[in-house]
Enzyme design. Structure first.
Site, PDB file in Angstrom:
ATOM      1  N   PRO A  90       0.468  -1.642   0.337  1.00  0.00           N
ATOM      2  CG  PRO A  90      -0.963  -1.925   1.659  1.00  0.00           C
ATOM      3  CD  PRO A  90       0.406  -2.045   1.197  1.00  0.00           C
ATOM      4  CD  GLU A 117       1.283  -6.790  11.045  1.00  0.00           C
ATOM      5  OE1 GLU A 117       0.586  -5.602  10.844  1.00  0.00           O
ATOM      6  OE2 GLU A 117       0.567  -7.660  10.884  1.00  0.00           O
ATOM      7  NE  ARG A 154      -7.779  -6.658 -20.662  1.00  0.00           N
ATOM      8  CZ  ARG A 154      -7.277  -5.391 -21.250  1.00  0.00           C
ATOM      9  NH1 ARG A 154      -7.052  -4.542 -20.761  1.00  0.00           N
ATOM     10  NH2 ARG A 154      -8.760  -4.765 -21.909  1.00  0.00           N
ATOM     11  CG  ASP A 169      -9.221  -1.533 -23.819  1.00  0.00           C
ATOM     12  OD1 ASP A 169      -8.774  -3.178 -24.177  1.00  0.00           O
ATOM     13  OD2 ASP A 169      -9.084  -1.027 -22.890  1.00  0.00           O
TER      14      ASP A 169
HETATM   15  N1  4HQ Z   1      -0.810  -5.745   0.540  1.00  0.00           N
HETATM   16  N2  4HQ Z   1      -1.660  -2.807  -2.715  1.00  0.00           N
HETATM   17  C1  4HQ Z   1       0.261  -5.930   3.277  1.00  0.00           C
HETATM   18  C2  4HQ Z   1      -1.285  -4.754   0.549  1.00  0.00           C
HETATM   19  C3  4HQ Z   1      -1.449  -4.081  -0.756  1.00  0.00           C
HETATM   20  C4  4HQ Z   1      -2.411  -3.518  -1.382  1.00  0.00           C
HETATM   21  C5  4HQ Z   1       0.726  -6.134   0.508  1.00  0.00           C
HETATM   22  C6  4HQ Z   1      -1.356  -5.920   2.546  1.00  0.00           C
HETATM   23  C7  4HQ Z   1       1.079  -6.639   1.471  1.00  0.00           C
HETATM   24  C8  4HQ Z   1       2.061  -6.866   3.422  1.00  0.00           C
HETATM   25  N3  4HQ Z   1      -0.282  -4.439  -2.095  1.00  0.00           N
HETATM   26  N4  4HQ Z   1       1.656  -6.809   3.237  1.00  0.00           N
HETATM   27  N5  4HQ Z   1      -3.470  -2.694  -0.967  1.00  0.00           N
HETATM   28  O1  4HQ Z   1      -2.662  -4.286   0.995  1.00  0.00           O
HETATM   29  O2  4HQ Z   1      -0.514  -3.812  -2.766  1.00  0.00           O
END
Ligand code: 4HQ
Length: 259
Positions: A90, A117, A154, A169
């Site tokens: 994230p 984590e 794709r 698209d």
């Molecule tokens: N995670 N976009 C936590 C995600 C995530 C997201 C991946 C959860 C990494 C450790 N990855 N782990 N949103 O939520 O890519």
């Protein structure tokens, strides 16, 4: 021009079925894309194959250890110097169609999927780019990696049917798609718009562009801001903005329906 994905994960089984169905499955069979998983646990050196540990400084949850990750990435890179390594998190750059396009020009992507984590901060030194698929929290990076693989694959020539180009698209021109209909022409009194039955191709094209603009304006005005509209499309946007029928563009507000 084959594209290779190596996925570093603690759950390689998650990748067996979903990416081998339908369009992506065909692309794998045709050799247009190759998807390999690498189990990070195979790169531990200790008897119990430990991949995680408690965070220094305390706190909840576990952190993925750096050594197995470093060794897994080094193993993949030693076999292919052109590999581009990505960590799904994230905290990464928001994934969008432009980023998918850029990645589709790379011959070899290595995707690191975190659990718990996340990874020890020092694992980031083995990563070329961090990418987020959206502002929500998954239980692991595996589903994010699959989203990326799907959207990138794709775009590779030959993956979509020959009659179907990715350039046509939605998002190619930064607008949402226009409404689509197929048989029957009358479903419980709800008819297919007459223009689509007219056989008048220029009228159909005009209607579709107008509907795409209306829908984008109502649902995703942020996309319109960055869309490069043709002069004709700018004209259509003006018409729509001047209030010439905004109804019937398929927007029903969820809050509205709660009442
Ligand atoms: N995670 N976009 C936590 C995600 C995530 C997201 C991946 C959860 C990494 C450790 N990855 N782990 N949103 O939520 O890519």
């Amino acid at each position: 021009m084959r594209m290779k994905f190596d996925v570093l994960t603690l759950f390689p089984n998650m990748f067996s079925s979903p990416l081998r169905e339908s369009i992506l499955g065909k692309a794998v069979e045709k050799g247009l894309i190759q998807i390999q998983t690498v189990n990070i646990r195979n790169f531990t050196l200790d008897k119990h194959q430990v991949v995680d540990d408690a965070p220094y400084g305390g706190g909840q949850g576990m952190v993925m250890k750096v050594e197995p990750i470093a060794r897994a990435i080094e193993s993949v890179k030693s076999q292919n110097r052109s590999a581009w390594t990505i960590y799904l998190t994230p905290q990464g750059k928001p994934f969008d169609q432009d980023l998918a396009k850029r990645l589709s020009t790379r011959p070899h992507l290595v995707l690191l999927c975190g659990r718990y984590e996340g990874v020890d901060e020092r694992a980031r030194e083995f990563i070329d780019e961090e990418i987020s698929i959206g502002d929500y929290v998954l239980t692991g990076g595996e589903l994010a990696a699959m989203v990326l693989i799907d959207a990138v694959s794709r775009l590779i020539p030959g993956v979509l049917g020959s009659d179907r180009s990715a350039e046509e698209d939605s998002f190619f021109n930064s607008l949402l798609e226009y409404p689509q209909y197929t048989r029957p022409v009358d479903f419980r009194g709800r008819r297919v718009p007459e223009v689509l039955l007219s056989g008048n191709h220029s009228a159909i094209s005009l209607w579709r562009r107008r509907e795409a603009i209306k829908r984008t304006l109502l649902r995703r005005p942020d996309l319109l801001a960055k869309a490069s509209l043709t002069d004709e499309e700018k004209g259509l946007l003006e018409e729509v903005l001047q209030g010439k029928s905004i109804d019937g563009c398929g927007l029903r507000n969820a809050d509205e329906e709660q009442k």
